[in-house]
Design an enzyme around this catalytic site. Structure first.
Site, mmCIF file in Angstrom:
data_model
loop_
_atom_site.group_PDB
_atom_site.id
_atom_site.type_symbol
_atom_site.label_atom_id
_atom_site.label_comp_id
_atom_site.label_asym_id
_atom_site.label_seq_id
_atom_site.Cartn_x
_atom_site.Cartn_y
_atom_site.Cartn_z
ATOM 1 N N GLU A 1 0.711 -1.298 0.031
ATOM 2 C CA GLU A 1 -0.069 -0.081 0.172
ATOM 3 C C GLU A 1 0.908 1.159 0.071
ATOM 4 O O GLU A 1 0.542 2.095 -0.506
ATOM 5 C CB GLU A 1 -0.971 -0.111 1.190
ATOM 6 C CG GLU A 1 -1.960 -0.936 1.219
ATOM 7 C CD GLU A 1 -3.216 -0.780 0.050
ATOM 8 O OE1 GLU A 1 -2.936 0.084 -0.748
ATOM 9 O OE2 GLU A 1 -4.185 -1.567 0.234
HETATM 10 C C1 BLG Z 1 -10.367 0.198 -1.760
HETATM 11 C C2 BLG Z 1 -11.209 0.080 -0.098
HETATM 12 C C3 BLG Z 1 -12.449 -0.689 -0.225
HETATM 13 C C4 BLG Z 1 -13.226 -0.320 -1.407
HETATM 14 C C5 BLG Z 1 -12.516 -0.355 -2.598
HETATM 15 O O1 BLG Z 1 -11.360 0.668 -2.460
HETATM 16 O O2 BLG Z 1 -9.374 1.170 -1.413
HETATM 17 N N1 BLG Z 1 -10.120 -0.369 0.843
HETATM 18 C C6 BLG Z 1 -9.799 0.282 1.972
HETATM 19 O O3 BLG Z 1 -10.179 1.468 2.035
HETATM 20 C C7 BLG Z 1 -8.745 -0.342 2.689
HETATM 21 O O4 BLG Z 1 -12.942 -0.592 1.015
HETATM 22 O O5 BLG Z 1 -14.378 -1.171 -1.394
HETATM 23 S S1 BLG Z 1 -15.799 -0.835 -1.226
HETATM 24 O O6 BLG Z 1 -15.895 -0.149 0.266
HETATM 25 O O7 BLG Z 1 -16.880 -1.975 -1.077
HETATM 26 O O8 BLG Z 1 -16.178 0.081 -2.127
HETATM 27 C C8 BLG Z 1 -13.374 0.298 -3.867
HETATM 28 O O9 BLG Z 1 -13.671 1.246 -3.603
HETATM 29 C C9 BLG Z 1 -7.039 1.107 -1.344
HETATM 30 C C10 BLG Z 1 -8.431 0.538 -2.152
HETATM 31 C C11 BLG Z 1 -8.329 1.793 -3.457
HETATM 32 C C12 BLG Z 1 -6.794 1.670 -3.733
HETATM 33 N N2 BLG Z 1 -5.935 1.518 -2.482
HETATM 34 C C13 BLG Z 1 -6.669 -0.082 -0.615
HETATM 35 O O10 BLG Z 1 -6.183 -1.130 -1.527
HETATM 36 C C14 BLG Z 1 -6.130 2.938 -4.172
HETATM 37 O O11 BLG Z 1 -5.990 3.845 -3.494
HETATM 38 N N3 BLG Z 1 -6.276 3.039 -5.686
HETATM 39 C C15 BLG Z 1 -5.768 4.318 -6.357
HETATM 40 C C16 BLG Z 1 -4.553 4.131 -6.728
HETATM 41 S S2 BLG Z 1 -4.007 5.355 -7.582
HETATM 42 O O12 BLG Z 1 -3.198 6.245 -6.588
HETATM 43 O O13 BLG Z 1 -5.010 6.208 -8.155
HETATM 44 O O14 BLG Z 1 -3.053 4.781 -8.823
#
Ligand code: BLG
Length: 491
Positions: free
Chosen positions: A314
């Site tokens: 993360e």
């Molecule tokens: C996750 C959430 C989930 C959520 C999904 O997104 O975040 N997880 C956490 O907060 C730990 O709860 O599921 S939902 O509640 O059912 O909607 C979907 O919305 C986090 C993710 C998203 C990802 N990292 C943890 O893995 C992230 O930040 N992606 C963006 C990457 S970038 O910077 O745009 O490249």
């Protein structure tokens, strides 16, 4: 008329006929190897202690060979007895000994020399034999570039045979062998420039790259070495036939493919830059958060190394990390998830770790019961990243393709479709960057494996912060070579 009086000659003839009959009927025959194994209730197997064969991890005994041979013992309905050989020569001499192991499962490859004292099963895994060099040296590109270099391989290994065969074309080639080192030691010696080159199998290179940022594949010397199990030479084919039947089924049922995917499927994910960075961050950053990971893990009954692996994926263990989408902190919680998990300050590493731990524990719990036990963690992690709704969509698409929605290996091939309109338009939750959770899970599995290896049970309790946590034989700079004379012989 026949007289019923028994004279000695007639008696002898009768006895001979009776024993011939008994032999033909099978009674009185010594039991076959397979029958003996079943009677004794034990399958005695010899192997080697290495990341690609047999080692201890968070769940106890593990390794590609161990898992495969355990299934074989289970299928025979017998107990598995594992013996570990110190070196390859010892493995083969133990295999032929009375009361010794009946089967060697140790990533072995057949050779004419080995066939004089051993029989081999059908193959179950194909690997390449690769020349390894240090990236700060000039890259050798073909066999003739090996001449004049210090080259060390395992004594009695197939790599030693490969080099011996090469000597016919290249008489000036000279190499050293040792039975006091393991493949990982050879890789470290190249990494630390103690030797110029070595030769190891492609799967071992892939598994160990992360520990040795300076090693590179120079070229492939032999691209198809087939790994096989071995049994002692002899006429009794009962065990060999049973093994071949088992391996054929393992191929058909997908067991072999699953094992290969579990052990080697995620090994290339880090790449050289990633491997090097991880090794550095393990020393420099993890010590500050190890206690928090351990606390949260205890509270939510998950493995602290899993949480640490998630944290690395993360944020690279940086508590102020922020994504483009505004997701923040060491465990990258969205605002909504943070609130639901009782996290008031996402940038506080302790809170972030507690929140992430609580969330992953909840997801594991929430997954449908139909998902296979071994795969539940991978599904939970995917859901941590993409959300349970999108994961459900991907499982439905997986089933519609005739694949298994309870198997991570199948679902991960379908997840990326959530980013393609022709597919997501048919789903309930619509578009998602479906490739992201696949990378996410692959990387975490890799980090988790590494963290497990560097904190094995026998030395657990020592903290990474103390700088003493390492895995004998598996981690870099572990000092095994300082303690052991590599007993090198030049060939
Ligand atoms: C996750 C959430 C989930 C959520 C999904 O997104 O975040 N997880 C956490 O907060 C730990 O709860 O599921 S939902 O509640 O059912 O909607 C979907 O919305 C986090 C993710 C998203 C990802 N990292 C943890 O893995 C992230 O930040 N992606 C963006 C990457 S970038 O910077 O745009 O490249």
């Amino acid at each position: 008329m026949y007289s019923l009086t028994l004279n000695p000659l007639r008696c002898l003839l009768f006895c001979c006929a009776a024993s011939l009959l008994a032999m033909l009927n099978g009674c009185g025959k010594p039991p076959s190897t397979l029958e003996r194994i079943q009677e004794q209730g034990v399958l005695h197997v010899i192997t080697r202690n290495s990341p690609s064969t047999y080692f201890q991890d968070r769940n106890g005994d593990t390794g590609f060979e161990y898992e495969l041979v355990k299934r074989f013992a289970d299928q025979l309905g017998v107990e598995l007895k594992i013996e570990v050989a110190d070196n390859i020569d010892q493995l083969f001499s133990r295999l032929g000994s009375a009361e010794g192991p009946v089967l060697a499962a140790a990533a072995l490859i057949s050779s004419p020399e080995r066939l004089t004292h051993t029989r081999f099963s059908d193959p179950y895994l194909e690997v390449a034999s690769q020349v390894i060099y240090n990236r700060n040296n000039k890259r050798p590109k073909q066999p003739k570039h090996l001449v004049g270099k210090s080259l060390l391989v395992l004594k009695g290994s197939i790599h030693a045979s490969d080099l011996n065969a090469l000597k016919k074309d290249l008489p000036a080639l000279s190499y050293d062998v040792s039975d006091q080192v393991e493949s990982v030691d050879l890789l470290r010696m190249v990494d630390e420039k103690q030797i110029d080159l070595t030769l190891v199998n492609s799967n071992q290179v892939a598994m160990n790259q992360v520990y040795f940022p300076n090693i590179r594949v120079a070229f492939t010397l032999q691209d198809s070495h087939q790994q096989r199990w071995a049994i002692a030479a002899g006429d009794d084919v009962s065990l060999l036939n049973e093994i071949n039947r088992f391996l054929a089924n393992a191929k058909k049922s997908g067991l072999l493919q699953n094992l290969a995917e579990r052990y080697y499927g995620h090994v290339d994910t880090l790449g050289y830059v990633g491997a090097y960075a991880f090794a550095r961050h393990l020393q420099q950053r993890l010590p500050s958060y190890e206690a928090s990971f351990r606390d949260a893990a205890k509270k939510y009954a998950v493995d602290w190394r899993l949480l640490a692996a998630m944290g690395y994926q993360e944020s690279h263990w940086l508590p102020t990390a922020t994504s483009k989408t505004g997701v923040r902190g060491l465990m990258m919680l969205t605002q909504r998830t943070a609130k639901a998990m009782g996290v008031t300050n996402r940038l506080d590493p302790k809170q972030s770790i507690q929140g992430g731990a609580r969330y992953i524990a909840k997801l594991i719990e929430q997954l449908p019961d139909s998902i296979y036990e071994a795969d539940r963690l991978w599904f939970a992690l995917a859901s941590y990243n993409v959300g349970m709704g999108h994961l459900e969509d991907a499982r439905k698409l997986t089933a519609a393709e005739g694949l298994d929605p309870n198997k991570w290996l199948d679902v991960k091939t379908i997840l990326p479709r959530l980013a393609q309109k022709q597919w997501y338009s048919k789903t309930r939750y619509g578009y998602a960057r479906g490739g992201e959770p696949v990378h996410f899970v692959n990387n975490i599995r890799r980090y988790y494996d590494i963290l497990t290896w560097v904190t094995q049970p026998q030395i657990e309790g020592t903290s990474i912060a103390s700088g003493t946590t390492h895995t004998p034989g598996f981690a870099p700079n572990n000092g095994t070579l300082d303690a052991v004379d590599p007993a090198i012989t030049t060939q």
